[in-house]
Write an enzyme that holds these catalytic residues in place. Structure first.
Site, PDB file in Angstrom:
ATOM      1  N   LEU A  98      35.000  71.526  55.095  1.00 46.39           N
ATOM      2  CA  LEU A  98      34.136  70.356  55.062  1.00 46.39           C
ATOM      3  C   LEU A  98      34.973  69.158  55.487  1.00 46.39           C
ATOM      4  O   LEU A  98      36.175  69.094  55.203  1.00 46.39           O
ATOM      5  CB  LEU A  98      33.586  70.108  53.649  1.00 46.39           C
ATOM      6  CG  LEU A  98      32.583  71.104  53.072  1.00 46.39           C
ATOM      7  CD1 LEU A  98      32.258  70.732  51.625  1.00 46.39           C
ATOM      8  CD2 LEU A  98      31.311  71.156  53.901  1.00 46.39           C
ATOM      9  N   ASP A  99      34.350  68.186  56.143  1.00 50.06           N
ATOM     10  CA  ASP A  99      35.046  66.942  56.473  1.00 50.06           C
ATOM     11  C   ASP A  99      35.542  66.282  55.193  1.00 50.06           C
ATOM     12  O   ASP A  99      34.957  66.439  54.113  1.00 50.06           O
ATOM     13  CB  ASP A  99      34.118  65.978  57.206  1.00 50.06           C
ATOM     14  CG  ASP A  99      33.749  66.460  58.603  1.00 50.06           C
ATOM     15  OD1 ASP A  99      34.445  67.339  59.130  1.00 50.06           O
ATOM     16  OD2 ASP A  99      32.759  65.944  59.145  1.00 50.06           O
ATOM     17  N   ARG A 100      36.597  65.505  55.325  1.00 50.27           N
ATOM     18  CA  ARG A 100      37.203  64.856  54.162  1.00 50.27           C
ATOM     19  C   ARG A 100      36.189  64.033  53.358  1.00 50.27           C
ATOM     20  O   ARG A 100      36.181  64.071  52.120  1.00 50.27           O
ATOM     21  CB  ARG A 100      38.354  63.956  54.629  1.00 50.27           C
ATOM     22  CG  ARG A 100      39.053  63.214  53.497  1.00 50.27           C
ATOM     23  CD  ARG A 100      40.228  62.415  54.029  1.00 50.27           C
ATOM     24  NE  ARG A 100      40.904  61.695  52.968  1.00 50.27           N
ATOM     25  CZ  ARG A 100      42.007  60.968  53.143  1.00 50.27           C
ATOM     26  NH1 ARG A 100      42.557  60.895  54.349  1.00 50.27           N
ATOM     27  NH2 ARG A 100      42.569  60.347  52.131  1.00 50.27           N
ATOM     28  N   ARG A 127      26.798  64.976  61.834  1.00 50.13           N
ATOM     29  CA  ARG A 127      27.003  63.556  62.108  1.00 50.13           C
ATOM     30  C   ARG A 127      26.685  63.215  63.565  1.00 50.13           C
ATOM     31  O   ARG A 127      26.050  62.196  63.852  1.00 50.13           O
ATOM     32  CB  ARG A 127      28.438  63.174  61.746  1.00 50.13           C
ATOM     33  CG  ARG A 127      28.730  63.345  60.253  1.00 50.13           C
ATOM     34  CD  ARG A 127      30.216  63.398  59.953  1.00 50.13           C
ATOM     35  NE  ARG A 127      30.878  62.157  60.286  1.00 50.13           N
ATOM     36  CZ  ARG A 127      32.198  61.993  60.223  1.00 50.13           C
ATOM     37  NH1 ARG A 127      32.986  62.997  59.862  1.00 50.13           N
ATOM     38  NH2 ARG A 127      32.734  60.833  60.535  1.00 50.13           N
TER      39      ARG A 127
END
Length: 325
Positions: free
Chosen positions: A150-152, A252
């Site tokens: 997962l993205d930060r 996104r």
């Protein structure tokens, strides 16, 4: 006159190692196995001892692409490894925070509700990511590997395998259609498109600074995202998002391409929208991995796991709802 000679006493010489392969170690290539076992030894040297036949499996020579089987015996020749500096330890508060975020654990799998702001692994100036913190909290665990990422700044469900067989099974499910990933996102603006499939191809670039940027581009890889509205407000829309592919920054970039970037997104988002939504208490990217459906690798039973929104994101929705009145 005395001369200094290196100490070559038997106690200090590296010895031949014979390693028996357990079922959980089966399936991996011998070169990858050696890279893991001989930490600190350059890869070029590992491939050299393979080419020269110094590494043997069941007393026979093998090629680097040989895949280990349960019951194999690997002969690792004497090889001196550089001493590695002491690994720093994550703060205890960080370890406790991550342990508290574990939703499920058994002998082969951990499911974590990852907090926003925590990278999944260290690097790029970060000493510790989620996997390093988890390994530090379980120093005797023989195997801990991320199943996916997962993205930060994205919060929510993340799978960690405690067995290599579980990792292989889950990767096979991810490559096929065995895992369903559902997210919750707040998108800028009032969504009026109903249920919408976004199929724009995504192309990944790395800038000279090292930053990764993903763009919609015909040269890119196929990507498929489904957006479904849950609640639409004046300033933003609360959405269910399902991923059918797993490209970097997919939600996104697809949301921005659809004209409704994810709220709080500093890279692909709308700065005016982000500023306006701060009035409703939004302080981070509003993207949360909400639900995972997959088959448990051990029991082969269906798993359906949900991680509710945290209180901070829930409060933003409450404030938007109140603004409608």
């Amino acid at each position: 006159m005395s001369t200094n000679t290196p100490d070559t006493s038997p106690e200090q010489r590296p010895a031949v190692r014979l390693v028996d392969i357990e079922p959980e170690q089966a399936g991996q290539r011998i070169d990858n196995f050696l890279i893991t076992k001989l930490k600190g030894v350059p890869k070029s040297r590992i491939y050299r001892i393979l080419r020269k036949g110094e590494v043997r499996v069941n007393k026979g020579r093998i090629k680097p692409e040989y895949r280990l089987k349960a019951g194999d015996q690997v002969r690792i020749p004497p090889i001196r490894m550089e001493e590695k500096p002491a690994v720093p330890t994550p703060p205890q508060a960080q370890i406790e925070r991550l342990e508290a975020a574990i939703l499920f654990e058994d002998k082969g799998l951990i499911i974590i509700n990852k907090p926003s702001g925590l990278a999944v692994h260290g690097g790029s100036g970060l000493s510790f990511g989620l996997i390093e913190v988890l390994r530090a909290s379980r120093p005797t665990a023989p195997y801990l590997e991320l199943v996916h990422r997962l993205d930060r700044d994205t919060s929510g469900l993340l799978l960690v395998a405690k067995k290599r067989s579980y990792l292989r099974s889950l990767h096979e499910q991810l490559r096929g259609d065995g895992v369903r990933k559902h997210y919750r996102a707040l998108l800028c603006g009032h969504w009026d498109r109903g249920k919408h499939h976004e199929n724009a191809p995504l192309y990944k670039n790395t800038l000279s600074s090292g930053e990764r940027i993903v763009r919609v581009d015909e040269r890119g890889k196929t990507a498929h995202t489904l957006f479904k509205p849950i609640s639409c407000f004046k300033a933003a829309s609360y959405m269910e998002v399902e991923l059918f592919t797993g490209r970097t920054h997919q939600i996104r970039v697809h949301a921005a391409h659809a004209g409704h970037p994810v709220a709080g997104d500093e890279k692909y988002g709308n700065q005016d929208c982000n500023r306006d939504l701060k009035r409703y208490g939004l302080k981070r990217l509003f993207l949360h991995a909400y639900r995972l459906e997959f088959t448990h690798p051990g029991s082969e039973q269906p798993m359906d796991v949900i991680a509710p929104l945290d209180n901070a994101l829930g409060a933003v929705l409450d404030a938007l709802e109140a603004g409608q009145r």
